[in-house]
Motif scaffolding. Sequence first.
Motif, mmCIF file in Angstrom:
data_model
loop_
_atom_site.group_PDB
_atom_site.id
_atom_site.type_symbol
_atom_site.label_atom_id
_atom_site.label_comp_id
_atom_site.label_asym_id
_atom_site.label_seq_id
_atom_site.Cartn_x
_atom_site.Cartn_y
_atom_site.Cartn_z
ATOM 1 N N VAL A 114 -10.400 39.967 55.767
ATOM 2 C CA VAL A 114 -9.642 39.721 54.685
ATOM 3 C C VAL A 114 -10.376 41.048 53.581
ATOM 4 O O VAL A 114 -9.658 41.558 52.849
ATOM 5 N N ILE A 115 -11.100 40.929 53.270
ATOM 6 C CA ILE A 115 -11.602 41.542 51.783
ATOM 7 C C ILE A 115 -11.626 42.608 52.774
ATOM 8 O O ILE A 115 -11.718 43.654 51.543
ATOM 9 N N ARG A 116 -11.927 43.575 53.774
ATOM 10 C CA ARG A 116 -11.180 44.887 54.091
ATOM 11 C C ARG A 116 -10.315 45.091 53.778
ATOM 12 O O ARG A 116 -10.069 46.489 53.465
ATOM 13 N N ARG A 117 -9.268 44.066 54.579
ATOM 14 C CA ARG A 117 -7.894 45.208 54.252
ATOM 15 C C ARG A 117 -7.417 44.913 52.333
ATOM 16 O O ARG A 117 -6.543 46.088 52.043
ATOM 17 N N LEU A 118 -7.813 44.386 52.161
ATOM 18 C CA LEU A 118 -7.454 44.629 50.103
ATOM 19 C C LEU A 118 -8.379 44.804 49.812
ATOM 20 O O LEU A 118 -7.466 46.266 49.429
ATOM 21 N N ASN A 119 -8.925 45.842 49.979
ATOM 22 C CA ASN A 119 -10.048 46.807 49.175
ATOM 23 C C ASN A 119 -9.546 47.821 50.069
ATOM 24 O O ASN A 119 -8.977 49.492 49.320
ATOM 25 N N ALA A 120 -8.871 47.829 50.951
ATOM 26 C CA ALA A 120 -8.222 49.440 51.784
ATOM 27 C C ALA A 120 -6.412 49.513 51.619
ATOM 28 O O ALA A 120 -6.257 50.612 51.651
ATOM 29 N N GLY A 121 -6.292 48.228 50.758
ATOM 30 C CA GLY A 121 -4.661 48.535 50.306
ATOM 31 C C GLY A 121 -3.877 48.093 51.930
ATOM 32 O O GLY A 121 -2.717 48.393 52.498
ATOM 33 N N THR A 122 -4.053 47.715 52.403
ATOM 34 C CA THR A 122 -3.737 47.632 54.158
ATOM 35 C C THR A 122 -3.333 46.166 53.975
ATOM 36 O O THR A 122 -3.298 45.875 55.466
ATOM 37 N N ALA A 123 -3.408 45.421 53.262
ATOM 38 C CA ALA A 123 -3.365 43.812 53.384
ATOM 39 C C ALA A 123 -2.052 44.006 53.550
ATOM 40 O O ALA A 123 -1.579 45.177 52.738
ATOM 41 N N PRO A 124 -0.485 43.040 54.343
ATOM 42 C CA PRO A 124 0.508 42.773 53.799
ATOM 43 C C PRO A 124 1.040 43.042 52.379
ATOM 44 O O PRO A 124 2.204 44.008 52.774
ATOM 45 N N MET A 125 0.789 43.312 51.569
ATOM 46 C CA MET A 125 1.568 43.605 50.659
ATOM 47 C C MET A 125 0.587 44.452 49.431
ATOM 48 O O MET A 125 0.232 45.249 48.181
#
Length: 126
Positions: free
Chosen positions: A84-95
Amino acid sequence: MARVPIGGVIALEGVQTGDGRIIADGALEWADLPLPLAWLQEEQHSMPAGGVQVGIITELARSVGGEIRWAGFVDDEIPQGAEVIRRLNAGTAPMGSRWGISIDADDYEVELVAPDGAQDDGMMIL
């Protein structure tokens, strides 16, 4: 356990959602804190998807504009929390760098209201 702070708006009262729902002003209540924060790895609407607890919600409060704001943390020492943290930091979360939150309402009343100017044709779609 590593705690990565996280938070934002968890719900809006008095504001129509994209699918036409409105939660009345002041209608939301919540259980005693802390509350679990889960990640649904596979989005499934209308059916439980079996989320994994990745953190804790430690604060909930009403704010301006009908916002219910929350704060808490994600545990990045468990694989799902780290993802979750990796995707938020990478900008690859759903939004992008944000992730939508879904509340679990468990005690509610529903009132069907036609939009302004709508004709009552006797048909209701749920």
